[in-house]
Design a protein around this motif. Structure first.
Motif, PDB file in Angstrom:
ATOM      1  N   THR A  60       0.934  -1.149   0.081  1.00 56.76           N
ATOM      2  CA  THR A  60       0.137   0.105   0.171  1.00 56.76           C
ATOM      3  C   THR A  60       1.029   1.427   0.051  1.00 56.76           C
ATOM      4  OG1 THR A  60      -0.146   0.203   2.377  1.00 56.76           O
ATOM      5  CG2 THR A  60      -1.556  -1.449   1.499  1.00 56.76           C
ATOM      6  N   ARG A  61       0.213   2.321  -0.358  1.00 55.31           N
ATOM      7  CA  ARG A  61       1.190   3.660  -0.302  1.00 55.31           C
ATOM      8  C   ARG A  61       1.811   3.747   1.036  1.00 55.31           C
ATOM      9  NH1 ARG A  61      -3.996   5.631  -1.494  1.00 55.31           N
ATOM     10  NH2 ARG A  61      -5.038   6.521   0.301  1.00 55.31           N
ATOM     11  N   TYR A  62       1.167   3.517   2.141  1.00 57.36           N
ATOM     12  CA  TYR A  62       1.376   3.801   3.403  1.00 57.36           C
ATOM     13  C   TYR A  62       2.763   2.811   3.779  1.00 57.36           C
ATOM     14  CZ  TYR A  62      -3.076   6.238   3.537  1.00 57.36           C
ATOM     15  OH  TYR A  62      -3.849   7.125   3.270  1.00 57.36           O
ATOM     16  N   GLU A  63       3.112   1.703   3.365  1.00 52.85           N
ATOM     17  CA  GLU A  63       4.112   1.036   3.346  1.00 52.85           C
ATOM     18  C   GLU A  63       5.289   1.067   2.576  1.00 52.85           C
ATOM     19  OE1 GLU A  63       1.916  -3.579   4.112  1.00 52.85           O
ATOM     20  OE2 GLU A  63       1.626  -2.484   2.231  1.00 52.85           O
ATOM     21  N   MET A  64       5.174   2.083   1.664  1.00 54.54           N
ATOM     22  CA  MET A  64       6.495   2.489   0.907  1.00 54.54           C
ATOM     23  C   MET A  64       7.292   3.406   1.837  1.00 54.54           C
ATOM     24  SD  MET A  64       5.026   3.234  -2.735  1.00 54.54           S
ATOM     25  CE  MET A  64       3.763   2.074  -3.487  1.00 54.54           C
ATOM     26  N   LYS A  65       8.771   2.865   1.757  1.00 56.58           N
ATOM     27  CA  LYS A  65       9.533   3.569   2.483  1.00 56.58           C
ATOM     28  C   LYS A  65       9.708   4.977   2.304  1.00 56.58           C
ATOM     29  CE  LYS A  65      13.667   2.542   4.849  1.00 56.58           C
ATOM     30  NZ  LYS A  65      13.489   2.539   6.256  1.00 56.58           N
ATOM     31  N   GLY A  66       9.540   5.715   3.377  1.00 55.42           N
ATOM     32  CA  GLY A  66       9.691   7.294   3.118  1.00 55.42           C
ATOM     33  C   GLY A  66       8.368   7.893   2.744  1.00 55.42           C
ATOM     34  N   GLY A  67       7.512   7.333   2.426  1.00 50.33           N
ATOM     35  CA  GLY A  67       6.192   7.589   2.001  1.00 50.33           C
ATOM     36  C   GLY A  67       6.263   7.984   0.519  1.00 50.33           C
ATOM     37  N   VAL A  68       5.127   8.334  -0.009  1.00 52.06           N
ATOM     38  CA  VAL A  68       4.934   8.600  -1.524  1.00 52.06           C
ATOM     39  C   VAL A  68       4.071   9.759  -1.764  1.00 52.06           C
ATOM     40  CG1 VAL A  68       3.117   6.861  -1.751  1.00 52.06           C
ATOM     41  CG2 VAL A  68       4.642   7.130  -3.764  1.00 52.06           C
ATOM     42  N   THR A  69       4.276  10.472  -2.988  1.00 45.75           N
ATOM     43  CA  THR A  69       3.077  11.631  -3.405  1.00 45.75           C
ATOM     44  C   THR A  69       2.320  10.822  -4.411  1.00 45.75           C
ATOM     45  OG1 THR A  69       4.629  12.313  -5.100  1.00 45.75           O
ATOM     46  CG2 THR A  69       4.726  13.472  -2.894  1.00 45.75           C
ATOM     47  N   GLU A  70       0.937  11.236  -4.494  1.00 40.38           N
ATOM     48  CA  GLU A  70       0.285  10.865  -5.390  1.00 40.38           C
ATOM     49  C   GLU A  70      -0.793  12.008  -5.817  1.00 40.38           C
ATOM     50  OE1 GLU A  70      -2.981   8.138  -4.143  1.00 40.38           O
ATOM     51  OE2 GLU A  70      -2.300   8.515  -1.984  1.00 40.38           O
ATOM     52  N   THR A  71      -1.336  11.831  -7.228  1.00 37.73           N
ATOM     53  CA  THR A  71      -2.342  13.014  -7.431  1.00 37.73           C
ATOM     54  C   THR A  71      -3.699  12.319  -7.177  1.00 37.73           C
ATOM     55  OG1 THR A  71      -0.921  13.602  -9.088  1.00 37.73           O
ATOM     56  CG2 THR A  71      -3.278  14.245  -9.365  1.00 37.73           C
ATOM     57  N   SER A  72      -4.250  13.128  -6.471  1.00 37.19           N
ATOM     58  CA  SER A  72      -5.758  12.605  -6.283  1.00 37.19           C
ATOM     59  C   SER A  72      -6.850  12.618  -7.458  1.00 37.19           C
ATOM     60  CB  SER A  72      -6.549  13.330  -5.177  1.00 37.19           C
ATOM     61  OG  SER A  72      -6.689  14.659  -5.388  1.00 37.19           O
ATOM     62  N   THR A  73      -8.175  12.115  -7.151  1.00 39.34           N
ATOM     63  CA  THR A  73      -9.052  12.279  -8.307  1.00 39.34           C
ATOM     64  C   THR A  73      -9.299  13.693  -8.605  1.00 39.34           C
ATOM     65  OG1 THR A  73      -9.867  10.038  -7.579  1.00 39.34           O
ATOM     66  CG2 THR A  73     -11.206  11.356  -9.142  1.00 39.34           C
ATOM     67  N   GLU A  74      -9.233  14.555  -7.432  1.00 45.81           N
ATOM     68  CA  GLU A  74      -9.406  15.858  -7.687  1.00 45.81           C
ATOM     69  C   GLU A  74      -8.104  16.574  -8.419  1.00 45.81           C
ATOM     70  OE1 GLU A  74      -9.779  14.337  -4.529  1.00 45.81           O
ATOM     71  OE2 GLU A  74     -11.732  13.916  -5.125  1.00 45.81           O
ATOM     72  N   ARG A  75      -7.036  16.103  -8.589  1.00 45.81           N
ATOM     73  CA  ARG A  75      -5.846  16.649  -9.083  1.00 45.81           C
ATOM     74  C   ARG A  75      -5.033  17.302  -8.141  1.00 45.81           C
ATOM     75  NH1 ARG A  75      -6.139  13.302 -12.879  1.00 45.81           N
ATOM     76  NH2 ARG A  75      -7.049  13.758 -14.785  1.00 45.81           N
ATOM     77  N   ARG A  76      -5.341  16.868  -6.888  1.00 44.13           N
ATOM     78  CA  ARG A  76      -4.455  17.426  -5.940  1.00 44.13           C
ATOM     79  C   ARG A  76      -3.126  16.452  -5.528  1.00 44.13           C
ATOM     80  NH1 ARG A  76      -9.632  18.483  -2.058  1.00 44.13           N
ATOM     81  NH2 ARG A  76     -10.640  20.351  -3.193  1.00 44.13           N
ATOM     82  N   VAL A  77      -1.984  17.040  -5.441  1.00 43.89           N
ATOM     83  CA  VAL A  77      -0.824  16.308  -5.095  1.00 43.89           C
ATOM     84  C   VAL A  77      -0.870  16.015  -3.525  1.00 43.89           C
ATOM     85  CG1 VAL A  77       1.587  16.228  -5.156  1.00 43.89           C
ATOM     86  CG2 VAL A  77       0.215  17.163  -7.177  1.00 43.89           C
ATOM     87  N   ILE A  78      -0.845  15.147  -3.104  1.00 44.23           N
ATOM     88  CA  ILE A  78      -0.706  14.762  -1.741  1.00 44.23           C
ATOM     89  C   ILE A  78       0.180  13.773  -1.318  1.00 44.23           C
ATOM     90  CG2 ILE A  78      -3.146  15.276  -1.304  1.00 44.23           C
ATOM     91  CD1 ILE A  78      -3.831  12.441  -1.582  1.00 44.23           C
ATOM     92  N   PHE A  79       0.781  13.982  -0.086  1.00 42.43           N
ATOM     93  CA  PHE A  79       1.756  13.380   0.336  1.00 42.43           C
ATOM     94  C   PHE A  79       1.115  11.983   1.413  1.00 42.43           C
ATOM     95  CE2 PHE A  79       4.702  12.265   3.715  1.00 42.43           C
ATOM     96  CZ  PHE A  79       5.961  11.354   2.780  1.00 42.43           C
ATOM     97  N   SER A  80       1.497  10.797   1.076  1.00 41.42           N
ATOM     98  CA  SER A  80       0.899   9.813   1.994  1.00 41.42           C
ATOM     99  C   SER A  80       2.329   9.257   2.863  1.00 41.42           C
ATOM    100  CB  SER A  80       0.629   8.740   1.456  1.00 41.42           C
ATOM    101  OG  SER A  80      -0.999   8.992   0.638  1.00 41.42           O
ATOM    102  N   PRO A  81       2.421   9.449   4.198  1.00 42.64           N
ATOM    103  CA  PRO A  81       3.500   9.198   4.891  1.00 42.64           C
ATOM    104  C   PRO A  81       3.749   7.696   5.167  1.00 42.64           C
ATOM    105  CG  PRO A  81       1.987  10.081   6.464  1.00 42.64           C
ATOM    106  CD  PRO A  81       1.289  10.118   4.957  1.00 42.64           C
ATOM    107  N   GLU A  82       4.864   7.167   5.307  1.00 39.76           N
ATOM    108  CA  GLU A  82       5.159   5.658   5.507  1.00 39.76           C
ATOM    109  C   GLU A  82       4.391   5.620   7.176  1.00 39.76           C
ATOM    110  OE1 GLU A  82       8.608   2.431   6.462  1.00 39.76           O
ATOM    111  OE2 GLU A  82       8.942   4.545   6.075  1.00 39.76           O
ATOM    112  N   ILE A  83       3.733   4.621   7.142  1.00 41.74           N
ATOM    113  CA  ILE A  83       3.215   4.201   8.439  1.00 41.74           C
ATOM    114  C   ILE A  83       4.021   2.952   8.755  1.00 41.74           C
ATOM    115  CG2 ILE A  83       1.344   3.444  10.026  1.00 41.74           C
ATOM    116  CD1 ILE A  83      -0.450   5.176   8.305  1.00 41.74           C
TER     117      ILE A  83
END
Length: 161
Positions: free
Chosen positions: A123-146
């Motif tokens: 999942t995006r939350y398992e990626m080392k250091g977190g990851v950025t993604e673009t939401s359906t609304e075209r917002r760039v968001i950061f998902s931190p590693e948990i």
């Protein structure tokens, strides 16, 4: 009754952008002789100028023995497509199935014609250091590693550090 769908049933905006819909190429361009030729030159191998198969068409092709390999990423055709028994029969006829997912699903457990490969995904939350993604609304968001909790079980996993 089969319906027209691609293998990724939700969140169409990202699929359109990166070419994961069966009737377009990356960038959202339609599949044409020209777009296939351009991508073939860029990627260095022949890109077909015909659309891919919808999910129901893939299952029908598998049922008819026309697929040598089927790769799925997430989802579960046995639970989302009509006629689960037909879908299971189709999956049983594919010589090589590769399933990528974060959870085990019923379609992965269907007896193979020859080989089934299960590959774990993150999942995006398992990626080392977190990851950025673009939401359906075209917002760039950061998902931190948990970070996963450290566990010590009877099997000795998570021993002393």
């Amino acid at each position: 009754m089969w319906f027209d769908a691609d293998p990724w049933p939700f969140r169409g905006a990202g699929r359109r952008r990166d070419g994961r819909l069966r009737h377009i190429v990356p960038g959202g361009l339609p599949i044409t002789v020209d777009s296939a030729r351009d991508l073939s030159g860029f990627w260095g191998f022949e890109v077909p100028a015909t659309p891919g198969l919808s999910a129901p068409e893939m299952v029908d092709a598998a049922h008819e023995g026309l697929l040598d390999v089927l790769v799925t990423s997430g989802g579960n055709f046995t639970e989302v497509l009509p006629e689960p028994a037909y879908v299971r029969q189709a999956l049983q006829r594919v010589p090589l199935r590769v399933h990528l997912d974060i959870v085990l699903s019923a379609q992965m457990l269907v007896d193979p014609a020859d080989t089934v490969v299960l590959l774990p995904a993150q999942t995006r939350y398992e990626m080392k250091g977190g990851v950025t993604e673009t939401s359906t609304e075209r917002r760039v968001i950061f998902s931190p590693e948990i970070p996963a909790p450290h566990r010590r079980g009877a099997c000795g996993v998570g021993g002393a550090h």
